[in-house]
Design a protein around this motif. Structure first.
Motif, short mmCIF file in Angstrom:
data_model
loop_
_atom_site.label_atom_id
_atom_site.label_comp_id
_atom_site.label_asym_id
_atom_site.label_seq_id
_atom_site.Cartn_x
_atom_site.Cartn_y
_atom_site.Cartn_z
N GLY A 257 8.39 6.61 -24.04
CA GLY A 257 8.46 5.79 -23.09
C GLY A 257 7.94 4.33 -23.33
O GLY A 257 6.74 4.17 -24.03
N ARG A 258 8.50 3.50 -22.81
CA ARG A 258 7.85 1.86 -23.48
C ARG A 258 6.73 1.36 -22.68
O ARG A 258 5.52 1.32 -23.07
N GLU B 177 -0.23 18.21 -11.99
CA GLU B 177 1.05 17.46 -11.87
C GLU B 177 0.74 15.73 -11.36
O GLU B 177 1.51 14.90 -11.79
N HIS C 136 1.13 12.52 -13.39
CA HIS C 136 2.08 11.54 -13.58
C HIS C 136 2.00 10.52 -12.27
O HIS C 136 2.72 9.53 -12.61
N GLU D 286 -3.44 7.70 -3.31
CA GLU D 286 -4.96 8.43 -3.14
C GLU D 286 -4.53 9.82 -2.44
O GLU D 286 -5.02 10.92 -2.42
N LEU E 258 -1.60 11.35 -1.86
CA LEU E 258 -0.70 12.20 -2.36
C LEU E 258 -1.44 13.36 -3.24
O LEU E 258 -0.70 14.54 -3.50
N ARG F 12 -2.94 0.87 -4.51
CA ARG F 12 -2.44 2.11 -4.93
C ARG F 12 -1.41 2.70 -4.07
O ARG F 12 -2.07 3.71 -3.09
N ARG G 33 0.09 17.14 -4.36
CA ARG G 33 0.51 17.50 -5.68
C ARG G 33 -0.58 18.30 -6.44
O ARG G 33 -1.79 18.16 -6.14
N GLY H 218 -0.48 4.51 -0.53
CA GLY H 218 -0.92 5.71 -0.14
C GLY H 218 -0.97 6.67 -1.41
O GLY H 218 -0.80 8.09 -1.08
N THR I 21 -4.38 -2.36 -7.13
CA THR I 21 -5.33 -2.47 -6.26
C THR I 21 -5.04 -1.81 -5.10
O THR I 21 -6.05 -1.32 -4.11
N ILE J 124 5.43 3.73 -19.44
CA ILE J 124 4.95 4.89 -18.77
C ILE J 124 4.99 5.92 -19.86
O ILE J 124 6.06 6.35 -20.27
N GLN J 125 3.79 6.00 -20.31
CA GLN J 125 3.78 6.65 -21.78
C GLN J 125 4.08 8.47 -21.35
O GLN J 125 4.69 8.99 -22.12
N GLY J 126 3.29 8.66 -20.33
CA GLY J 126 3.26 10.31 -19.85
C GLY J 126 2.97 11.04 -20.93
O GLY J 126 3.53 12.40 -20.92
N HIS K 28 0.81 -1.12 -0.09
CA HIS K 28 -0.09 -0.04 -0.05
C HIS K 28 0.94 1.27 0.02
O HIS K 28 1.74 1.34 0.95
N ARG L 52 1.28 6.41 -12.62
CA ARG L 52 2.26 5.22 -12.09
C ARG L 52 1.53 4.64 -11.00
O ARG L 52 2.21 3.60 -10.26
#
Lengths: 129, 359, 125
Positions: free
Chosen positions: B145-146, B56, B59, B46, B48, B359, B52, B44, B357, B148-150, B42, B63
């Motif tokens: 990115g392979r 932002e 990003h 959510e 975060l 996050r 941010r 956390g 699951t 992580i497209q971003g 876990h 992930r």
């Protein structure tokens, strides 16, 4: 049916050799926009700190007074946000990945940019505006 | 009556790249009860969201998962756009669709490989991953990115795909499709695979629906519900049908994912054909004030991003209900009655993504 | 964007089971249960879907107030209810599988609780 298809694939793969490459002896596959790692041109950086504020991982630290640009490669997620934000384009996204390391260190770069005499406006103000 | 014993399965198990723990209650070799538990990773994320700024956080949202990364980002930005009433340019919607479908292709091929590995069919595992590599190459060439497209951002996308690159992608599709057909042929018609998967972990149509299953687990039981039918991104303009299979066993779930490979290839083809010209983003100012439930179909099923903002740059709440969380109850219902040796295959058949699951 | 509307119906806690039973009878599927911490209370959204129609029931509870479990109606609700209990510390009564706070193994009890004091040990943010 499925058996014959698989046998064909297996034979083809046997003849064609491995699909993998011996990285790092052979360089990784890269294209011009591959996000590998960020580099700084210390001669152009105006220490505006925009990259530091835009970094979602807080990997970049810019010290204006000390004229130091720091990056923590372990935190950097190579998202390109700093490169897009930089007003003087002194950051570049290189296409190669950084070599594996075992210890976390912060990369320090001394900024060598010297403010030209002629300009009247302070660069930092421009960058933030 | 045979003696009951409890065998722990996971959190570290060769079949699972991620930690989920199941307590299996066995009678001899037969599973009679299952108690799942998670929480080993876990992070956390959510929480975060309050640290941010909302542009932002995309990003971070990307992930949440390493495989359906693009679609988490997309679900998040669509939620923000819905709250702020931002009209996304058409080209951006189509580009998002292409990347989302590429992600689905690579995720399904990854899963097929892992599944073949769980069955003990190593050759097929290698072959699936070999095919997946060509999808990753396309993603790298177009986004940088392979996995992580971003490339998603609030108000559009960050990168454009040039016209010639689009036609290049389109040109490689027929060959790729043929390779996928060969792979499908092996998965669906090989006697050993059929024998391994048929009748395993059966869950009926009404039961799957009632338990709130999502994605291929739901469609593998014959319910053709697909969140793409909601018509987000460019899906409303494209023609496709949800793939479903009535059997409800591991074989059916595998068949659904194989079927979706071709749906995705077709959708990419259509999106390239219909690709409109124009800008790829709009400028977004202000801050989100309101709430929205954004639903997106990920490779593993429907994801719900609940976003709530109070007019500041920081959202007050982002809640992500990922497909694997919804698929845990069906898994608990699937396992009783099966043999201990079949547990890894059945667990893998829901395509568990534990990082998502928790996050 | 998403063509279908989203409705949110605010209901008192006492009506929850009855409304959920009605939705279940109408053929709705449980999509998710999500909790949001407000300043002094929690908002819990129960989301349902039927043929792409998205419906939400919303209850607001004070910290410590008990919430009845809907796992008797939707068997699969236990994952969300245990999550709610483990992360927010909302007591849910009558769950079919009650992990007693052990489903999500967090280092600290109820990390998302609104009554939690201080920011806590958050090393990276």
């Amino acid at each position: 049916m499925g058996f014959c298809t698989m046998a064909k694939i297996v034979i083809r793969n046997l003849v064609h050799g491995p699909a993998t490459r011996r990285y790092p002896a052979v360089p990784q596959r890269a294209c011009p926009i591959t996000r590998g790692h960020v580099t700084l041109d210390p001669a152009q950086c105006i220490s505006c700190g925009l990259c530091m504020r835009r970094c979602p991982a807080q990997a970049i630290q810019v010290d204006k007074a000390e004229k130091v640009w720091e990056i923590d490669r372990f935190r950097c997620i190579a998202c390109d946000a700093c490169v897009e934000a930089c007003p003087v384009k002194c950051l570049t996204m290189e296409t190669t990945y950084i070599a594996p390391v075992t210890e976390q260190t912060v990369e320090r770069h001394a900024i060598t940019y010297v403010k030209p005499e002629k300009k009247k406006k302070p660069e930092t103000g421009q960058a933030e505006g | 009556m045979p003696e009951r014993i409890v065998v722990p399965f996971g959190p570290q198990h060769p079949v699972l790249p991620e930690p989920i723990h199941l307590d299996l209650v066995l009678e001899d070799e037969t599973v009679v009860d299952v108690v799942p538990s998670i929480g080993y990773i876990h992070r956390g994320l959510e929480k975060l969201v309050t640290k941010r700024e909302y542009p932002e956080f995309v990003h971070v949202a990307e992930r949440i998962c390493g495989i359906c990364s693009f679609m988490h980002g997309m679900a998040y930005v669509q939620g923000i756009e819905a709250i702020m009433d931002v009209e996304v340019p058409d080209r951006a919607r189509y580009l998002r669709t292409i990347w989302a479908e590429c992600s689905r292709l690579h995720s399904h091929l990854l899963w097929l490989g892992l599944f073949a590995d769980a069955m003990g069919f190593e050759n097929l595992f290698m072959r699936s991953w070999q095919l997946r590599e060509s999808v990753l190459d396309v993603l790298e060439d177009t986004t940088g990115g392979r996995v992580i497209q971003g490339t998603c951002k609030v108000g559009g996308v960050r990168r454009d795909i040039k016209g010639e690159k689009l036609s290049d992608i389109q040109k490689t599709l027929p060959e790729f499709e043929q390779q996928c057909r060969d792979l499908t042929d092996v998965f669906l018609n090989d006697e050993s695979v059929k024998y391994r998967l048929g009748g395993l972990g059966v869950i009926g149509k009404s039961e799957a629906y009632d338990l709130g299953a999502a994605g291929p687990t739901l469609r593998g039981s014959g319910v053709d519900w697909d969140a793409r039918c909601l018509g987000y991104a460019a899906y409303a303009d494209l023609d496709f049908k949800p793939v479903s299979h009535p059997a409800g066993d591991c074989y059916a779930r595998c068949a659904v994912r194989l079927g979706e490979l071709f749906t995705s290839i077709d959708l990419i083809n259509q999106a390239v054909e219909k690709m409109p010209e124009g800008p790829i983003d709009v400028k977004v100012t202000g801050a989100p004030d309101g709430e929205y439930f954004c639903r997106v179909e990920q490779p593993r099923g429907e994801v719900v991003h609940y976003l709530k903002g109070d007019g500041t740059k920081h959202l007050t709440r982002a809640r992500v209900r990922t497909p694997t969380l919804a698929n845990i109850p069906p898994l608990v219902k699937m396992l009783p009655g099966c043999q201990l040796a079949d547990v890894p295959v059945i667990v893998l058949s829901i395509d568990p993504c534990i990082s998502c699951t928790e996050r | 964007m998403t063509a279908k509307e989203q409705t949110i119906i605010e209901i008192p806690v006492t009506d929850l089971l009855e409304r959920t039973r009605k939705l279940h009878g109408d053929g709705y599927r449980l999509v998710q249960i999500g909790c949001t911490g407000l300043a002094e209370s929690y908002e819990i959204n129960y989301s349902f879907d039927k043929e792409y129609r998205f419906q939400n029931l919303r209850i607001t509870v004070a910290p410590g107030e008990e919430v009845p479990s809907i796992s008797g109606i939707y068997w699969g609700a236990f994952v969300y209810e245990n999550e709610m209990h483990d992360l927010f510390g909302i007591p849910v009564t009558g769950m079919n599988i009650d992990f007693q706070g052990a489903m999500i193994r967090t280092g600290e009890k109820h990390p998302f609780s609104v009554t939690r004091k201080g920011e806590g040990p958050c090393r990276n943010a």
